[in-house]
Scaffold this motif. Sequence first.
Motif, PDB file in Angstrom:
ATOM      1  N   SER A  76     -21.591 -17.582  45.927  1.00  0.00           N
ATOM      2  CA  SER A  76     -22.194 -18.904  46.122  1.00  0.00           C
ATOM      3  C   SER A  76     -23.712 -18.798  46.039  1.00  0.00           C
ATOM      4  O   SER A  76     -24.302 -17.719  46.229  1.00  0.00           O
ATOM      5  N   LEU A  77     -24.366 -19.926  45.767  1.00  0.00           N
ATOM      6  CA  LEU A  77     -25.823 -19.932  45.644  1.00  0.00           C
ATOM      7  C   LEU A  77     -26.486 -19.605  46.979  1.00  0.00           C
ATOM      8  O   LEU A  77     -27.539 -18.953  47.023  1.00  0.00           O
ATOM      9  N   GLN A  78     -25.900 -20.038  48.080  1.00  0.00           N
ATOM     10  CA  GLN A  78     -26.488 -19.768  49.394  1.00  0.00           C
ATOM     11  C   GLN A  78     -26.310 -18.305  49.809  1.00  0.00           C
ATOM     12  O   GLN A  78     -27.009 -17.817  50.701  1.00  0.00           O
ATOM     13  N   GLY A  79     -25.376 -17.596  49.164  1.00  0.00           N
ATOM     14  CA  GLY A  79     -25.092 -16.223  49.577  1.00  0.00           C
ATOM     15  C   GLY A  79     -25.933 -15.178  48.881  1.00  0.00           C
ATOM     16  O   GLY A  79     -25.760 -13.980  49.145  1.00  0.00           O
ATOM     17  N   ILE A  80     -26.820 -15.570  47.957  1.00  0.00           N
ATOM     18  CA  ILE A  80     -27.635 -14.575  47.255  1.00  0.00           C
ATOM     19  C   ILE A  80     -28.825 -14.155  48.133  1.00  0.00           C
ATOM     20  O   ILE A  80     -29.147 -14.818  49.133  1.00  0.00           O
ATOM     21  N   SER A  81     -29.463 -13.077  47.747  1.00  0.00           N
ATOM     22  CA  SER A  81     -30.584 -12.549  48.549  1.00  0.00           C
ATOM     23  C   SER A  81     -31.804 -13.466  48.456  1.00  0.00           C
ATOM     24  O   SER A  81     -31.891 -14.332  47.586  1.00  0.00           O
ATOM     25  N   LYS A  82     -32.771 -13.210  49.354  1.00  0.00           N
ATOM     26  CA  LYS A  82     -33.967 -14.061  49.396  1.00  0.00           C
ATOM     27  C   LYS A  82     -34.805 -13.906  48.131  1.00  0.00           C
ATOM     28  O   LYS A  82     -35.367 -14.875  47.614  1.00  0.00           O
ATOM     29  N   GLU A  83     -34.905 -12.675  47.618  1.00  0.00           N
ATOM     30  CA  GLU A  83     -35.687 -12.465  46.395  1.00  0.00           C
ATOM     31  C   GLU A  83     -35.094 -13.242  45.225  1.00  0.00           C
ATOM     32  O   GLU A  83     -35.813 -13.903  44.459  1.00  0.00           O
ATOM     33  N   ASP A  84     -33.751 -13.166  45.124  1.00  0.00           N
ATOM     34  CA  ASP A  84     -33.086 -13.895  44.033  1.00  0.00           C
ATOM     35  C   ASP A  84     -33.232 -15.400  44.222  1.00  0.00           C
ATOM     36  O   ASP A  84     -33.430 -16.143  43.244  1.00  0.00           O
ATOM     37  N   MET A  85     -33.157 -15.859  45.474  1.00  0.00           N
ATOM     38  CA  MET A  85     -33.298 -17.290  45.731  1.00  0.00           C
ATOM     39  C   MET A  85     -34.704 -17.768  45.355  1.00  0.00           C
ATOM     40  O   MET A  85     -34.888 -18.852  44.799  1.00  0.00           O
ATOM     41  N   GLN A  86     -35.717 -16.917  45.632  1.00  0.00           N
ATOM     42  CA  GLN A  86     -37.090 -17.279  45.275  1.00  0.00           C
ATOM     43  C   GLN A  86     -37.243 -17.374  43.752  1.00  0.00           C
ATOM     44  O   GLN A  86     -37.917 -18.274  43.234  1.00  0.00           O
ATOM     45  N   ILE A  87     -36.586 -16.455  43.017  1.00  0.00           N
ATOM     46  CA  ILE A  87     -36.643 -16.492  41.542  1.00  0.00           C
ATOM     47  C   ILE A  87     -36.005 -17.777  41.019  1.00  0.00           C
ATOM     48  O   ILE A  87     -36.522 -18.434  40.112  1.00  0.00           O
ATOM     49  N   VAL A  88     -34.876 -18.157  41.621  1.00  0.00           N
ATOM     50  CA  VAL A  88     -34.177 -19.375  41.188  1.00  0.00           C
ATOM     51  C   VAL A  88     -35.046 -20.600  41.463  1.00  0.00           C
ATOM     52  O   VAL A  88     -35.118 -21.538  40.637  1.00  0.00           O
ATOM     53  N   MET A  89     -35.731 -20.601  42.626  1.00  0.00           N
ATOM     54  CA  MET A  89     -36.585 -21.748  42.946  1.00  0.00           C
ATOM     55  C   MET A  89     -37.773 -21.859  41.979  1.00  0.00           C
ATOM     56  O   MET A  89     -38.198 -22.956  41.614  1.00  0.00           O
ATOM     57  N   GLU A  90     -38.304 -20.718  41.536  1.00  0.00           N
ATOM     58  CA  GLU A  90     -39.383 -20.750  40.540  1.00  0.00           C
ATOM     59  C   GLU A  90     -38.885 -21.344  39.222  1.00  0.00           C
ATOM     60  O   GLU A  90     -39.588 -22.140  38.572  1.00  0.00           O
ATOM     61  N   MET A  91     -37.691 -20.953  38.829  1.00  0.00           N
ATOM     62  CA  MET A  91     -37.111 -21.520  37.598  1.00  0.00           C
ATOM     63  C   MET A  91     -36.917 -23.025  37.743  1.00  0.00           C
ATOM     64  O   MET A  91     -37.158 -23.798  36.811  1.00  0.00           O
ATOM     65  N   LYS A  92     -36.520 -23.429  38.941  1.00  0.00           N
ATOM     66  CA  LYS A  92     -36.308 -24.861  39.176  1.00  0.00           C
ATOM     67  C   LYS A  92     -37.622 -25.644  39.088  1.00  0.00           C
ATOM     68  O   LYS A  92     -37.693 -26.738  38.518  1.00  0.00           O
ATOM     69  N   SER A  93     -38.686 -25.080  39.614  1.00  0.00           N
ATOM     70  CA  SER A  93     -39.987 -25.755  39.537  1.00  0.00           C
ATOM     71  C   SER A  93     -40.474 -25.850  38.092  1.00  0.00           C
ATOM     72  O   SER A  93     -41.058 -26.860  37.690  1.00  0.00           O
ATOM     73  N   GLU A  94     -40.209 -24.812  37.292  1.00  0.00           N
ATOM     74  CA  GLU A  94     -40.575 -24.869  35.871  1.00  0.00           C
ATOM     75  C   GLU A  94     -39.784 -25.962  35.154  1.00  0.00           C
ATOM     76  O   GLU A  94     -40.311 -26.679  34.300  1.00  0.00           O
ATOM     77  N   ALA A  95     -38.495 -26.089  35.498  1.00  0.00           N
ATOM     78  CA  ALA A  95     -37.673 -27.135  34.879  1.00  0.00           C
ATOM     79  C   ALA A  95     -38.178 -28.516  35.260  1.00  0.00           C
ATOM     80  O   ALA A  95     -38.156 -29.454  34.449  1.00  0.00           O
ATOM     81  N   THR A  96     -38.671 -28.669  36.504  1.00  0.00           N
ATOM     82  CA  THR A  96     -39.213 -29.963  36.934  1.00  0.00           C
ATOM     83  C   THR A  96     -40.485 -30.298  36.167  1.00  0.00           C
ATOM     84  O   THR A  96     -40.752 -31.460  35.851  1.00  0.00           O
ATOM     85  N   LYS A  97     -41.296 -29.267  35.833  1.00  0.00           N
ATOM     86  CA  LYS A  97     -42.525 -29.504  35.067  1.00  0.00           C
ATOM     87  C   LYS A  97     -42.226 -30.056  33.677  1.00  0.00           C
ATOM     88  O   LYS A  97     -42.973 -30.871  33.145  1.00  0.00           O
ATOM     89  N   THR A  98     -41.131 -29.598  33.073  1.00  0.00           N
ATOM     90  CA  THR A  98     -40.777 -30.121  31.744  1.00  0.00           C
ATOM     91  C   THR A  98     -40.462 -31.608  31.815  1.00  0.00           C
ATOM     92  O   THR A  98     -40.767 -32.364  30.901  1.00  0.00           O
TER      93      THR A  98
END
Length: 683
Positions: free
Chosen positions: A295-317
């Motif tokens: 699950s998305l909530q079960g991944i590590s903090k480092e991986d969650m931070q990477i996913v959040m960065e990708m999400k912010s880039e997608a919002t910029k588009t």
Amino acid sequence: MVNYNFKKITVVPTGKEFIDIILSRTQRRTPTQVHKGYAISRLRQFYMRKVKFAQQNFNEKLSTIIDEFPRLDDIHPFYGDLLHVLYNKDHYKLALGQINTARNLIGKIAKDYVKLLKFGDSLYRCKSLKVAALGRMCTVIKRVGPSLAYLEQIRQHMARLPSIDPNTRTILICGYPNVGKSSFMNKITRADVDVQPYAFTTKSLFVGHTDYKYLRYQVIDTPGILDRPFEDRNIIEMCSITALAHLRAAVLFFLDISGSCGYSIAQQAALFHSIKSLFMNKPLIIVCNKTDLQSLQGISKEDMQIVMEMKSEATKTVIGQGGEPLDEESVLLTMSTLTEDGVIAVKNAACERLLNQRVEMKMKSKKMNDCRNRIYVAEPKPRDNKERLPCIPQAVLDAKAKEAEAEAEASAEKQKRKLERDLENENGGAGVYSANLKKNYILANDEWKEDVMPEILDGHNVYDFIDPDILLRLEELEREESALQGLGENDDFEMDGEELTPKERATLAEIRRKKKLLIQQHRIKKSTAESRPIVPRKFDKDREYTTERMGRQLSSLGLDPTKAINRARSKSRGRKRERSVEGGNDRMEVDEGRSKKAQRLSRSAAPGHRSRSISREPYNLSSRVPSDLILPDSVKRSIKKAKSSDKKRSKNARKGEADRVIPNLKPKHLFSGKRSTGKTQRR
């Protein structure tokens, strides 16, 4: 809107096939007979026609090839770059350029040789010029043979390309290999893309179609992309890059958060950042797949931070294309293609984002402003400040009130009466609740409804004995039976002559006399020898049916039994070969001193000698019956009928292979008459 259909490109023949097609067509479509006696102008025209015809056919074929193959500068950039990736744009243009040069060369050759043929002074000279012209044309085609073979391979490959419309609503799926792109494609479309548990199963673009809000969407599954420099990417990866660069589509970037694809979330994020320039001005959704494993909530903090960065880039588009920043649920979605959890939500979100973007673009276009200038919406202005309420007729208000009352009564009645369905829902639903059929029984007393009724009692079916009128029916049956018995007793009634008139008595006596005669005739007929069955030997074990007994019976009747006894004996024993009585058994003929002919004559003269076997007479039904017996008429008729049928069959008989026939070996129609000119093969 241009529709690209590369399947309609004509097959490109090889160099040898090209030459065979043109030369055979020239031979078939132009005159073939020419003589020395023709005028020189006629000879020149004859060979000029052949050269021109061959040149026209070469020109038509080569022009068809050049026109049907797409020009890379004139088609959509997506197809132009895709063809460049697959076939190398330079080689493709070079092959088409060589075909065009060959066409021009053949035109020049034909023009030169037609000019020379105008000055041909003999049949031989004209023919030589024609041969030289066609030979030079064929040489040109042979030289471009490799280009023709290359174009044929390109045509076959282009015919297998999927039919992609670059201008329609499109959803593009991209990401690392083996992250679930093809599985998602198979779930939302009717496409059948191969899915395997290893990387690069998908090696080319695959197209499927899905519907959303009564609109058709084109879904493109791209091969997996690896995070490496642009120059190191192979043809399979470049197909995905080309589609991302040139198609206006909603992009779904797939992210495998479980890591089962063989690549970590950090590696997948690096790929996302390296190709994020291709996502500009496109609706972008990051899809976290394989949530059934992690699950998305079960991944590590480092991986969650990477996913959040990708999400912010997608919002910029989204902000970059002029839209408002959306909530995270429309940019980052989770799903599992195995359990189909969230698949439809991802599809709907992508279709909705794409539809909104296309509407916004159309609203900002110049064409929409032109349409707005032509539209005028009239808004009436109030003439005073007086309030005017809507007027509804009283009849309409009464009708609405009646309808409301009727609906209220119906709903109240439904609430009062419980249906079987309501009882079923209250008592556990279908499969648990069992309806009580006894409650609807119509009985004199309602308490009897739940009584247990036996079906079998003392080995009998109870229902067979439940009849309130059984006694009455039994009495009717007894009366009917007694009536039938009374009729049966009267059947043996013998008619007396006391009650009849004298005339009726005479008729009755005549009937009885005829009846006795018929009985006597039947008994006599039964007692005759013909109708009596023959007793086989195996049943006559006591030897009762002997010839002596038959002789006694015939003698008692006053008949001579000798012939019948002799016939019976001859039937029972086989005929023996009798010897001559006069010769004597011990007598021996002496043939010494006599010629062979005298010996033969003396033997034939001997009374006991048998010169030849007696000829067997033809089969006849009447010959089997002895002449001393008197046959009945029926047997005679059957014998006569058998003879007539044999006669008819004999008349219709045909020659068979057993017949001695010498056929006519020289039929007259083949061996008579005068022979004319021509073949005599058939004779």
